[in-house]
Design an enzyme around this catalytic site. Structure first.
Site, PDB file in Angstrom:
ATOM      1  CE1 TYR A 344      -4.062  -1.822   0.239  1.00  0.00           C
ATOM      2  CE2 TYR A 344      -3.120  -2.899   2.169  1.00  0.00           C
ATOM      3  CZ  TYR A 344      -4.106  -2.820   1.199  1.00  0.00           C
ATOM      4  OH  TYR A 344      -5.138  -3.725   1.193  1.00  0.00           O
ATOM      5  CG  MET A 404      -5.884  -6.845   9.228  1.00  0.00           C
ATOM      6  SD  MET A 404      -7.647  -6.778   8.877  1.00  0.00           S
ATOM      7  CE  MET A 404      -7.947  -5.022   8.880  1.00  0.00           C
TER       8      MET A 404
END
Length: 484
Positions: A344, A404
């Site tokens: 990301y 995550m």
């Protein structure tokens, strides 16, 4: 063949099974018994747990217990294992007892579920190894420990207020099995109001604020509060205490805070028999014997880690046994060309053609967001095991944003990079004294303390209790399939 014990804390039951492999390739689970209850690790057969100590590890067999955090759904995954070595914890407790020597005693700090490692098994281990008390922060933590056969008092560090005669803590307060920390006069009066109805006095430790300013009474009010505790009916003064702000990093500040505390103790003069004066936590205990006084409070030290300056850690850390280890394995490996970004935000770009591995643990499991290298920051490193499983092949940097459920690592600097394939074992935290994957060094690379790293490891990471006779070195044979 390993004998395994898995604890489901929601059901208070143990599961027994014979297993031949663990995280890196579970193949056989031979059930012992017939009764199966839902929610138990691996669906193993179970028997009631009667509180008796389980047999210690013997040659070729390791005792293991996996703790399910209470009041949480069973959502642990099998992508990593967090090993907690009870034998190492016991050795560390004994090492601190030898360091301080009598008449000074040790109190084991097990707040926040022993930093997420399991308060009950850790507290039992510490007290069996000779620690005289254990300390928690909340009433609920104390109540949980009272179900364990500690045989030692539990000290509640937080300010306990609004007690009533029917509170479940009352019998333990009356017997001295639970002791309270008093932070101000109003709290003392609240405790005293219920203490007179009990058959025995409530034992309290008066907290003096020598500079932390997060609890305790100001030095100007301390003599009055201490005198009130000694005179109040139903109250027994068991301790005078303070807490240093920077014992691991600032020797001058620690001396100044000790001077403030010592001046108050001197003004009081004679204290009741059995009243212990205590100020030192782990770092101060190692820094100077002058801080030992009547008791020391050992938290991170029983894990085998000394917080603070590197020199302070070197002074005593080698005498401790690292007690935690976090393992996982590569889920995916792929090539990345020079100039291509990872993750990301495209925070990291390859400066050369390389191979990247994906490890199935992320920030939901407790990997700090700052672990990932980006343009301008180095990132933390994790250990990659050799193909034969006999040694650490090298270290790989965590790259890009931490996701995550997963992290990416750069395998390009490993000598056997072309041979690294999915399934290869990796180690995020190692049970060693040196290298980038020690608890202390991995936390530092992420810009946090070891305490924060431990407490942040999520409930879905399976905790496994083991007993090892000796500390594992970096060069020791590594057998990931054996779960040692």
């Amino acid at each position: 063949m390993l004998e395994a014990y898995f604890l489901d804390a929601r059901e208070h039951i143990w599961a027994e099974a014979k297993i031949t492999k663990d995280l890196f390739g579970v193949e056989n689970v031979a059930h012992m018994g017939r009764a199966i209850r839902p929610g138990v690790a691996f669906g193993m057969s179970v028997r009631p747990y009667d509180g008796a100590a389980q047999p210690a590890a013997t040659h070729g067999r390791i005792e293991r217990k996996s703790i399910q955090p209470p009041d949480r759904p069973a959502r642990m995954h099998s992508d990593s294992l967090f090993h907690v070595d009870l034998a190492a914890i016991a050795r560390n407790a004994a090492a601190f007892s030898r360091l301080v020597g009598p008449p000074t005693v040790c109190c084991g700090v097990v707040k926040s579920d022993a930093y997420g490692l399991g308060a009950r098994p850790v507290a039992e281990t510490l007290t069996q190894a000779g620690m005289s008390l254990v300390a928690v922060f909340r009433v609920e933590e104390a109540l949980d420990l009272l179900s364990s056969p500690l045989g030692r008092p539990v000290l509640i560090l937080g300010a306990v207020r609004s007690l009533c005669p029917m509170h479940p803590l009352m019998p333990s307060l009356a017997s001295g099995d639970v002791q309270l920390v008093v932070h101000d006069l109003s709290q003392l009066k609240e405790i005293g109001a219920v203490a007179t109805s009990l058959p025995g006095p409530i034992q309290v430790h008066v907290m003096v604020d020598a500079g932390m300013r997060r609890g305790g009474c100001p030095p100007s009010e301390a003599p009055q509060l201490i005198e009130a505790a000694m005179q109040m009916p139903g109250i027994g003064l068991a301790g005078l205490m303070t807490h240093f702000t920077s014992a691991g990093t600032d020797a001058a500040a620690t001396r100044a805070e000790q001077a403030v505390f010592s001046e108050i103790v001197d003004r009081i003069g004679r204290l009741p028999e059995g009243c212990r004066v205590h100020a030192a936590a782990t770092a101060a205990t190692v820094r100077d014997p002058a801080y030992h006084q009547g008791m020391v409070r050992i938290g991170l030290g029983w894990v085998g880690c000394i917080p603070g300056d590197e020199a302070l850690s070197a002074a005593f850390g080698s005498q401790l046994s690292p007690a935690v280890r976090w393992r996982s394995s590569l889920r995916h490996v792929h090539h990345v060309q020079e100039g291509h970004a990872i993750g990301y935000g495209q925070r990291w770009r390859a400066k050369r053609d390389t191979r990247v591995g994906i490890v199935p643990v992320g920030y939901a499991d407790g990997i700090p967001l700052a672990a990932g290298a980006c343009d301008g920051c180095e990132g933390a490193r994790i250990a990659v095991v050799s193909s034969a499983g006999e040694r650490i092949a090298g270290y790989a940097t965590v790259i890009g944003a931490v996701s995550m459920d997963q992290i990416a690592i750069d395998l390009g600097d490993l000598p056997e990079v072309s041979a690294v394939e999915p399934g290869r074992a990796v180690e995020i935290i190692s049970a060693t004294h040196e290298g980038p994957t020690t608890l202390r060094n991995f936390a530092a690379a992420c810009g946090i303390t070891p305490h924060q790293l431990l407490a942040s490891i999520g409930p879905r990471v399976r905790r496994v209790l083991v007993n090892r006779e000796e500390t594992v070195s970096q060069t020791e044979a590594w057998h990931p399939a054996a779960a040692v």
